[in-house]
Design an enzyme around this catalytic site. Sequence first.
Site, PDB file in Angstrom:
ATOM      1  N   PRO A 272       0.824  -1.223   0.000  1.00 18.11           N
ATOM      2  CA  PRO A 272       0.000   0.000   0.000  1.00 18.11           C
ATOM      3  C   PRO A 272       0.858   1.273   0.000  1.00 18.11           C
ATOM      4  O   PRO A 272       0.520   2.249  -0.686  1.00 18.11           O
ATOM      5  CB  PRO A 272      -0.817  -0.120   1.294  1.00 18.11           C
ATOM      6  CG  PRO A 272      -0.852  -1.574   1.600  1.00 18.11           C
ATOM      7  CD  PRO A 272       0.453  -2.130   1.108  1.00 18.11           C
TER       8      PRO A 272
ATOM      9  N   CYS B  44     -20.674  27.507  27.541  1.00 19.48           N
ATOM     10  CA  CYS B  44     -21.489  28.092  26.475  1.00 19.48           C
ATOM     11  C   CYS B  44     -22.947  27.658  26.616  1.00 19.48           C
ATOM     12  O   CYS B  44     -23.617  28.102  27.530  1.00 19.48           O
ATOM     13  CB  CYS B  44     -20.895  27.773  25.109  1.00 19.48           C
ATOM     14  SG  CYS B  44     -21.339  29.038  23.912  1.00 19.48           S
TER      15      CYS B  44
ATOM     16  N   GLU C 240     -11.811  25.616  26.994  1.00 22.47           N
ATOM     17  CA  GLU C 240     -11.085  24.441  26.492  1.00 22.47           C
ATOM     18  C   GLU C 240     -10.166  24.766  25.311  1.00 22.47           C
ATOM     19  O   GLU C 240      -9.147  24.111  25.119  1.00 22.47           O
ATOM     20  CB  GLU C 240     -12.070  23.319  26.115  1.00 22.47           C
ATOM     21  CG  GLU C 240     -12.949  23.551  24.883  1.00 22.47           C
ATOM     22  CD  GLU C 240     -14.242  24.309  25.164  1.00 22.47           C
ATOM     23  OE1 GLU C 240     -14.316  25.030  26.183  1.00 22.47           O
ATOM     24  OE2 GLU C 240     -15.172  24.202  24.338  1.00 22.47           O
TER      25      GLU C 240
ATOM     26  N   GLU D 215     -33.494  30.684  21.591  1.00 23.31           N
ATOM     27  CA  GLU D 215     -33.017  29.743  20.565  1.00 23.31           C
ATOM     28  C   GLU D 215     -33.956  28.536  20.499  1.00 23.31           C
ATOM     29  O   GLU D 215     -34.210  27.993  19.438  1.00 23.31           O
ATOM     30  CB  GLU D 215     -31.585  29.265  20.906  1.00 23.31           C
ATOM     31  CG  GLU D 215     -31.029  28.250  19.916  1.00 23.31           C
ATOM     32  CD  GLU D 215     -29.607  27.779  20.242  1.00 23.31           C
ATOM     33  OE1 GLU D 215     -29.042  28.162  21.276  1.00 23.31           O
ATOM     34  OE2 GLU D 215     -29.069  27.007  19.417  1.00 23.31           O
TER      35      GLU D 215
ATOM     36  N   HIS E 113     -15.444  29.525  25.710  1.00 21.70           N
ATOM     37  CA  HIS E 113     -14.908  28.157  25.646  1.00 21.70           C
ATOM     38  C   HIS E 113     -13.483  28.112  26.199  1.00 21.70           C
ATOM     39  O   HIS E 113     -12.528  28.264  25.438  1.00 21.70           O
ATOM     40  CB  HIS E 113     -14.872  27.668  24.197  1.00 21.70           C
ATOM     41  CG  HIS E 113     -16.220  27.474  23.589  1.00 21.70           C
ATOM     42  ND1 HIS E 113     -16.812  26.244  23.467  1.00 21.70           N
ATOM     43  CD2 HIS E 113     -17.102  28.366  23.076  1.00 21.70           C
ATOM     44  CE1 HIS E 113     -18.003  26.381  22.904  1.00 21.70           C
ATOM     45  NE2 HIS E 113     -18.202  27.661  22.646  1.00 21.70           N
TER      46      HIS E 113
HETATM   47  N1  GLN Z   1     -26.373  27.649  20.887  1.00 19.56           N
HETATM   48  C1  GLN Z   1     -25.867  28.590  21.826  1.00 19.56           C
HETATM   49  C2  GLN Z   1     -25.660  29.957  21.206  1.00 19.56           C
HETATM   50  O1  GLN Z   1     -25.575  30.086  20.023  1.00 19.56           O
HETATM   51  C3  GLN Z   1     -24.582  28.090  22.472  1.00 19.56           C
HETATM   52  C4  GLN Z   1     -23.462  27.893  21.507  1.00 19.56           C
HETATM   53  C5  GLN Z   1     -22.343  27.050  22.059  1.00 19.56           C
HETATM   54  O2  GLN Z   1     -22.511  26.297  23.007  1.00 19.56           O
HETATM   55  N2  GLN Z   1     -21.174  27.162  21.460  1.00 19.56           N
HETATM   56  O3  GLN Z   1     -25.566  30.921  21.905  1.00 19.56           O
END
Ligand code: GLN
Length: 538
Positions: free
Chosen positions: A194, A384, A512, A408, A510
């Site tokens: 391969p 978030c 992370e 939302e 975030h």
């Molecule tokens: N859906 C949510 C917003 O748009 C959170 C987005 C997310 O967790 N990155 O605010």
Amino acid sequence: MTSNTKYIFVTGGVTSSLGKGIIAASLAKLLQAQGYRVTIQKLDPYINVDPGTLNPYEHGECYVTEDGAETDLDLGHYERFLNVPTSQANNVTTGRIYQSVIQKERQGKFLGKTVQVVPHITNEIKRRVQILGKSGDYDIVITEIGGTVGDIESLPYIEAVRQLRWDLGEDNGLVIHLTLVPYLSAAGELKTKPTQHSVKTLMESGVQADILVCRTEHKLPKDLRRKLALFCNVTTDAVIQSIDASTIYDVPNLMLKEGLDKIVLKKLALESSTPNIDIWNKFVHRHKNPKSEVNIGLIGKYVELQDSYKSILEAFIHAGAENELKVNVESVHSEYLNDENAELMLGHLDAVLVAPGFGERGIEGKITAVKYVRENNVPFLGICLGMQMAVIEFARNVLKLDQANSTEMEPETQHPVINLMEEQKNVKDKGGTMRLGAWACQLEPNSKAAKIYQTEDIKERHRHRYEFNSAYKGQMEAGGMKATGFNPKTKLVEIIEVEDHPWFMGVQYHPEYKSTVANPHPLFVAFVKAAFKHKKSR
Ligand code: GLN
């Protein structure tokens, strides 16, 4: 060439998922540890302009850079390994290439010429490859080409590499080809065919691999390396074995043992020395020798897929090592979580993280999880959407605003405790239009957040459209949920904490994305520590 930046191209053969990103990041680490300024770029052959519009099932997590680019998750590996931020320039897709070429065509910039894949698309690829090099910030740019050699989509990229090798000149560019050497257990043999075919396919496009990195489950014996070298037109020392590792964080050391950095530097006519990876090795040692362990629940809706929450899982590894703890992350599918089974599903956990996400599916389960940990004093981190769910839960169950929700999920809700940000109200396009990238955040003195960060001014990365509705701030705070982090200009609430709870935090950003081996994220470090404390107290 104006700058003397050197370019390394990483292509993949035989199959996808061989770990090009990790090989690129590991090589970059070894070069960086010898004093070179290195960055890594990913070229993705799909037609989406960026992965921001891709479902996590399709492409795993969407990683966000400081400058607000929505990128491939490999950029997360680059940052975690190198501890240097990336940017939009580090991730280019076919969609983006075509978008800029077509835009130029509409502006009449091609002066009546027929616009073609060669040279116009390839020129744009070459320009994008060299943007980072020409910035003067890097000695070496590693460009990872997504996909597998032979794919229709990859052709223009391989052609651009072929041209660039001529443009750059002999010692200024090289190609590393990553392939698979499978082991056939019935025959008891490792197979080179391969790899031979894949190198040949690359050659059909006029590109000769300089170095082969061979992914394998078993050690490659000397004679097999010689055979690969002979058939694939490389020197024997350019056949590098990449044996399966128990953790991606072992790969830099495996590459060091194989001498990948040495052969690369030799071919680029650069000096090589012994890389200093002490900090890295300290981390790996702690990661592999934990003194105890904690079980942390990750409540999400993409839990079947490891890649969907890549940065969160990696941040736990960094924070675990920092605490000398093994973090067992237990995925809990929010769709199947409810008040009846919460104790069964969550009762044994030392801490709970409610994940980011979009849309209605699984959100009631996330709210259930928040209620459970709030009432049972289990450490909680909401990221978030996870933070937004914590706000909704508090409004419903503590403030008794039964109908509280995010617009939302329920646009006409009676209590929109989470609603669309003002600047989002006229946004129609979905791609690249969220609140993205790094934003300043000011922390309330004496808050848990300020204590954890040990500063009152932070910058964190965002990716969302909805926000905490400040109209409810007074009620929330009176009920015991404090807003402890704000955008200094707009006063948007970025962090919430529940006062009479041992460890309860929700963050609109975030964290992370910013956790690296050299700099584990303080929030994750504190969260894992809180999990261990909770474990011991039980
Ligand atoms: N859906 C949510 C917003 O748009 C959170 C987005 C997310 O967790 N990155 O605010």
